[in-house]
Design an enzyme around this catalytic site. Structure first.
Site, PDB file in Angstrom:
ATOM      1  N   GLU A 181      37.388  45.518  35.930  1.00 46.69           N
ATOM      2  CA  GLU A 181      37.919  46.330  34.811  1.00 46.69           C
ATOM      3  C   GLU A 181      39.044  47.253  35.275  1.00 46.69           C
ATOM      4  O   GLU A 181      39.223  48.344  34.732  1.00 46.69           O
ATOM      5  CB  GLU A 181      36.823  47.184  34.193  1.00 46.69           C
ATOM      6  CG  GLU A 181      35.669  46.407  33.658  1.00 46.69           C
ATOM      7  CD  GLU A 181      35.849  46.021  32.219  1.00 46.69           C
ATOM      8  OE1 GLU A 181      36.348  46.817  31.424  1.00 46.69           O
ATOM      9  OE2 GLU A 181      35.501  44.882  31.892  1.00 46.69           O
ATOM     10  N   PRO A 235      43.504  33.356  40.267  1.00 50.95           N
ATOM     11  CA  PRO A 235      43.579  33.516  41.719  1.00 50.95           C
ATOM     12  C   PRO A 235      44.805  34.343  42.152  1.00 50.95           C
ATOM     13  O   PRO A 235      44.733  35.104  43.109  1.00 50.95           O
ATOM     14  CB  PRO A 235      43.672  32.076  42.234  1.00 50.95           C
ATOM     15  CG  PRO A 235      42.971  31.275  41.177  1.00 50.95           C
ATOM     16  CD  PRO A 235      43.270  31.950  39.867  1.00 50.95           C
ATOM     17  N   GLY A 236      45.901  34.262  41.423  1.00 49.48           N
ATOM     18  CA  GLY A 236      47.111  35.007  41.822  1.00 49.48           C
ATOM     19  C   GLY A 236      47.404  36.199  40.930  1.00 49.48           C
ATOM     20  O   GLY A 236      48.471  36.806  41.040  1.00 49.48           O
ATOM     21  N   GLN A 293      21.369  56.750  53.186  1.00 49.93           N
ATOM     22  CA  GLN A 293      21.362  57.666  54.341  1.00 49.93           C
ATOM     23  C   GLN A 293      20.085  58.504  54.362  1.00 49.93           C
ATOM     24  O   GLN A 293      19.465  58.703  55.418  1.00 49.93           O
ATOM     25  CB  GLN A 293      22.606  58.569  54.247  1.00 49.93           C
ATOM     26  CG  GLN A 293      22.890  59.377  55.480  1.00 49.93           C
ATOM     27  CD  GLN A 293      23.479  58.513  56.596  1.00 49.93           C
ATOM     28  OE1 GLN A 293      23.900  57.389  56.364  1.00 49.93           O
ATOM     29  NE2 GLN A 293      23.464  59.010  57.809  1.00 49.93           N
ATOM     30  N   THR A 343      40.973  48.179  39.189  1.00 49.35           N
ATOM     31  CA  THR A 343      40.517  48.847  40.420  1.00 49.35           C
ATOM     32  C   THR A 343      40.764  50.356  40.326  1.00 49.35           C
ATOM     33  O   THR A 343      41.506  50.827  39.448  1.00 49.35           O
ATOM     34  CB  THR A 343      41.292  48.308  41.643  1.00 49.35           C
ATOM     35  OG1 THR A 343      42.669  48.675  41.484  1.00 49.35           O
ATOM     36  CG2 THR A 343      41.168  46.798  41.779  1.00 49.35           C
ATOM     37  N   TYR A 386      35.486  36.667  28.726  1.00 49.79           N
ATOM     38  CA  TYR A 386      36.857  37.192  28.720  1.00 49.79           C
ATOM     39  C   TYR A 386      37.568  36.639  29.942  1.00 49.79           C
ATOM     40  O   TYR A 386      37.186  36.960  31.085  1.00 49.79           O
ATOM     41  CB  TYR A 386      36.741  38.715  28.759  1.00 49.79           C
ATOM     42  CG  TYR A 386      37.995  39.517  28.878  1.00 49.79           C
ATOM     43  CD1 TYR A 386      38.664  39.963  27.746  1.00 49.79           C
ATOM     44  CD2 TYR A 386      38.491  39.898  30.130  1.00 49.79           C
ATOM     45  CE1 TYR A 386      39.797  40.768  27.848  1.00 49.79           C
ATOM     46  CE2 TYR A 386      39.622  40.698  30.244  1.00 49.79           C
ATOM     47  CZ  TYR A 386      40.262  41.134  29.099  1.00 49.79           C
ATOM     48  OH  TYR A 386      41.374  41.929  29.211  1.00 49.79           O
ATOM     49  N   GLN A 400      42.617  52.131  42.182  1.00 51.17           N
ATOM     50  CA  GLN A 400      44.055  52.425  42.307  1.00 51.17           C
ATOM     51  C   GLN A 400      44.761  52.231  40.962  1.00 51.17           C
ATOM     52  O   GLN A 400      45.625  53.022  40.580  1.00 51.17           O
ATOM     53  CB  GLN A 400      44.704  51.504  43.346  1.00 51.17           C
ATOM     54  CG  GLN A 400      44.337  51.825  44.780  1.00 51.17           C
ATOM     55  CD  GLN A 400      43.130  51.010  45.250  1.00 51.17           C
ATOM     56  OE1 GLN A 400      42.254  50.636  44.471  1.00 51.17           O
ATOM     57  NE2 GLN A 400      43.063  50.750  46.542  1.00 51.17           N
TER      58      GLN A 400
HETATM   59  C1  LIG Z   1      31.676  40.837  39.428  1.00 50.66           C
HETATM   60  C2  LIG Z   1      33.036  40.656  38.823  1.00 50.66           C
HETATM   61  C3  LIG Z   1      33.152  40.381  37.475  1.00 50.66           C
HETATM   62  C4  LIG Z   1      34.404  40.166  36.900  1.00 50.66           C
HETATM   63  N1  LIG Z   1      34.483  39.823  35.569  1.00 50.66           N
HETATM   64  C5  LIG Z   1      35.696  39.505  35.045  1.00 50.66           C
HETATM   65  C6  LIG Z   1      35.799  38.981  33.710  1.00 50.66           C
HETATM   66  O1  LIG Z   1      34.791  38.847  32.979  1.00 50.66           O
HETATM   67  N2  LIG Z   1      37.023  38.613  33.256  1.00 50.66           N
HETATM   68  C7  LIG Z   1      38.148  38.749  34.012  1.00 50.66           C
HETATM   69  O2  LIG Z   1      39.227  38.405  33.535  1.00 50.66           O
HETATM   70  N3  LIG Z   1      38.081  39.241  35.287  1.00 50.66           N
HETATM   71  C8  LIG Z   1      36.894  39.616  35.817  1.00 50.66           C
HETATM   72  N4  LIG Z   1      36.808  40.079  37.110  1.00 50.66           N
HETATM   73  C9  LIG Z   1      38.020  40.193  37.920  1.00 50.66           C
HETATM   74  C10 LIG Z   1      38.458  41.643  38.145  1.00 50.66           C
HETATM   75  O3  LIG Z   1      38.868  42.213  36.940  1.00 50.66           O
HETATM   76  C11 LIG Z   1      39.528  41.638  39.229  1.00 50.66           C
HETATM   77  O4  LIG Z   1      38.876  41.377  40.439  1.00 50.66           O
HETATM   78  C12 LIG Z   1      40.274  42.971  39.308  1.00 50.66           C
HETATM   79  O5  LIG Z   1      41.124  43.098  38.212  1.00 50.66           O
HETATM   80  C13 LIG Z   1      41.093  43.115  40.580  1.00 50.66           C
HETATM   81  O6  LIG Z   1      41.908  42.013  40.764  1.00 50.66           O
HETATM   82  P1  LIG Z   1      41.953  41.229  42.174  1.00 50.66           P
HETATM   83  O7  LIG Z   1      40.542  40.986  42.565  1.00 50.66           O
HETATM   84  O8  LIG Z   1      42.847  40.072  42.013  1.00 50.66           O
HETATM   85  O9  LIG Z   1      42.551  42.272  43.179  1.00 50.66           O
HETATM   86  P2  LIG Z   1      44.103  42.588  43.392  1.00 50.66           P
HETATM   87  O10 LIG Z   1      44.740  42.860  42.091  1.00 50.66           O
HETATM   88  O11 LIG Z   1      44.710  41.536  44.231  1.00 50.66           O
HETATM   89  O12 LIG Z   1      44.039  43.941  44.196  1.00 50.66           O
HETATM   90  C14 LIG Z   1      43.846  43.999  45.619  1.00 50.66           C
HETATM   91  C15 LIG Z   1      44.069  45.434  46.071  1.00 50.66           C
HETATM   92  O13 LIG Z   1      45.414  45.839  45.788  1.00 50.66           O
HETATM   93  C16 LIG Z   1      45.404  47.006  44.992  1.00 50.66           C
HETATM   94  N5  LIG Z   1      46.526  46.965  44.070  1.00 50.66           N
HETATM   95  C17 LIG Z   1      46.873  45.941  43.261  1.00 50.66           C
HETATM   96  N6  LIG Z   1      47.965  46.268  42.530  1.00 50.66           N
HETATM   97  C18 LIG Z   1      48.283  47.531  42.884  1.00 50.66           C
HETATM   98  C19 LIG Z   1      49.307  48.450  42.493  1.00 50.66           C
HETATM   99  N7  LIG Z   1      50.218  48.124  41.570  1.00 50.66           N
HETATM  100  N8  LIG Z   1      49.345  49.669  43.072  1.00 50.66           N
HETATM  101  C20 LIG Z   1      48.412  50.037  44.002  1.00 50.66           C
HETATM  102  N9  LIG Z   1      47.425  49.203  44.417  1.00 50.66           N
HETATM  103  C21 LIG Z   1      47.367  47.992  43.873  1.00 50.66           C
HETATM  104  C22 LIG Z   1      44.075  46.971  44.265  1.00 50.66           C
HETATM  105  O14 LIG Z   1      43.697  48.258  43.814  1.00 50.66           O
HETATM  106  C23 LIG Z   1      43.163  46.424  45.327  1.00 50.66           C
HETATM  107  O15 LIG Z   1      42.772  47.433  46.174  1.00 50.66           O
HETATM  108  C24 LIG Z   1      35.569  40.302  37.701  1.00 50.66           C
HETATM  109  C25 LIG Z   1      35.447  40.623  39.049  1.00 50.66           C
HETATM  110  C26 LIG Z   1      34.210  40.798  39.617  1.00 50.66           C
HETATM  111  C27 LIG Z   1      34.133  41.095  41.090  1.00 50.66           C
END
Ligand SMILES: Cc1cc2nc3c(=O)[nH]c(=O)nc-3n(C[C@H](O)[C@H](O)[C@H](O)COP(=O)(O)OP(=O)(O)OC[C@H]3O[C@@H](n4cnc5c(N)ncnc54)[C@H](O)[C@@H]3O)c2cc1C
Length: 406
Positions: free
Chosen positions: A385, A144-145, A358, A387, A139, A389
């Protein structure tokens, strides 16, 4: 009337999955984590588990009756597929969540093909899993952005005759490097936001579609997380999920991405429950072994109270996950309950894993200790899936919409 008793088939699935997890999965867990990979021969054995997880079937050779038990109906004739999947998944995650995420099968790519694909597309893309060997779907939404901000995806799709041309970069894609196909979400025009989204199935080997780096992670190290690169990837019309007319209604591409979560979030929640339960049981046994004979010492009472609280939290999280899965089986909208289960289970499990470290003291930090690994593994459950938040935003929007007097 609410009935929490497992049916005899569900109990068999649980027992089979637990025994498999205990005798086959746990023993390879620490080494797989150290090596950042699960051996191929082990993966082949997992094919049997995938079948069980998908349809809740206990293979006859393991003492089950076979025949797709997960497709069996409850008293009202409704499927129990999601409930079965959760029961098996908790046990496997108890053994090792990376192993579960590495099970061959469509993975998170399955729901968009299932819900948005035409009957021909479902037949075409799911048929690969009937072939011998290890086969995966994946999926591809995150970029990155654009992670939480799904509307911000920039991977582009441009119509070219009977084809589409895709360009962009996807990151953190589970099983992305080994997948036979990946559901790639792209946009016809970023300025359209969600309405511009389209969902394509991009098959391995398509020119221009390549593997970037394999991500090095803090936890779930044995689960492959890949970066995927799309450079002028030419995709036939037949790989646009649902066909072009499907997207005329508006936000169907975005909905294809989001609908996945209604069934996957309770599943992710229950994986966190499985890890938390493993950590809680480990800590409980440690306390029993080291301190029970010295009950009078104050530390025993304090540690026992922590255990009592953790046991309560683990069970509460499981019930929330089961409720969301039951709603999915019933066909009842469950976005709020799925988010509640996932958000609660992830936070709960981080606390329980930290408590386990702990309780073991310095021993809990040793790398040959499971609790050290579970403490690292669990963090991602509050990130992928959606965060924590983001779950809270989903929940709050819905409770405010549902309760005008709130
Ligand atoms: C092990 C692993 C497996 C994964 N597998 C998949 C996969 O199979 N397919 C796929 O598509 N993705 C996958 N992901 C990606 C994952 O879904 C994203 O990392 C996740 O959606 C968060 O996006 P980001 O890392 O860009 O963080 P960001 O969206 O940049 O968030 C950074 C911080 O800002 C907060 N934040 C962001 N927007 C808001 C808001 N509107 N209000 C308040 N707080 C906010 C977040 O909660 C977080 O604390 C995977 C990630 C990992 C680590």
């Amino acid at each position: 009337m609410i009935d929490f008793q497992l049916t005899s088939t569900q109990a068999q699935v649980k027992e089979f999955a637990h025994q498999f997890s205990k005798t086959v999965v746990r023993p390879i867990s620490l080494e797989a984590d150290r090596n950042h990979r699960i051996p191929d021969e082990f993966m082949l054995r997992l094919s049997q588990m995938r079948q069980m997880m998908t349809v809740g079937e206990v293979p006859a050779e393991y003492g089950g009756e076979g025949g797709g038990a997960g497709e069996s109906k409850d008293k009202k004739g409704k499927t129990q597929k999601n409930r079965f999947a959760l029961i098996g998944a908790e046990e496997l995650a108890w053994g090792d969540a990376s192993v579960l995420l590495s099970l061959p099968g469509p993975g998170l790519g399955g729901p968009p093909v299932q819900f948005t694909g035409t009957p021909e597309q479902r037949q075409r893309f799911f048929s690969v899993f009937k072939e011998p060997g290890l086969h995966y779907g994946a999926y591809g939404l995150t970029e990155p952005g654009a992670g939480s901000d799904v509307a911000g995806i920039r991977t582009s799709c441009r119509k070219d005759g009977k084809h589409w041309i895709l360009n962009g970069r996807k990151c953190f894609i589970t099983n992305g490097g080994r997948a036979d196909w990946v559901v790639i979400f792209a946009t016809v025009d970023p300025s359209q936001g969600r309405a511009g989204h389209r969902a394509f199935v991009v098959e391995k080997g398509t020119p221009g579609f390549s593997l970037g780096k394999i991500e090095e992670k803090m936890g779930l190290r044995a689960s492959e997380t890949a970066e995927l690169v799309l450079e002028d990837v030419r995709i036939p019309d037949e790989n646009l999920l649902g066909g072009e007319a499907h997207y005329a209604r508006g936000k169907e591409g975005f909905m294809a991405a989001m609908k996945t979560f209604d069934s996957s979030r309770p599943m992710v929640g229950v994986l966190a429950v499985g890890i938390a339960r493993a950590a809680y049981e480990h800590a409980r046994d440690f306390v029993r072994e080291h301190y029970q004979l010295a009950r009078a010492i104050p530390r025993y009472a304090v540690l026992a109270q922590t255990l009592a609280e953790d046991k309560r939290l683990v069970d509460a999280a499981r019930l929330m996950c089961w409720r969301a899965a039951w709603m999915a089986d019933e066909g009842v909208p469950n976005a709020k309950e799925a988010s509640m289960a996932k958000a609660y289970a992830a936070k709960m499990a981080m606390k329980v894993c930290a408590d386990a470290v702990q309780i073991l003291g310095a021993h809990g930090l040793e790398q040959q200790q499971f609790v050290e690994k579970w403490y690292r593994d669990i963090k991602v459950f509050d990130i992928f899936e959606g965060t924590g938040q983001i779950q809270r935003i989903v929940i709050s929007k819905r409770i405010l919409r549902e309760s005008p007097n709130f």
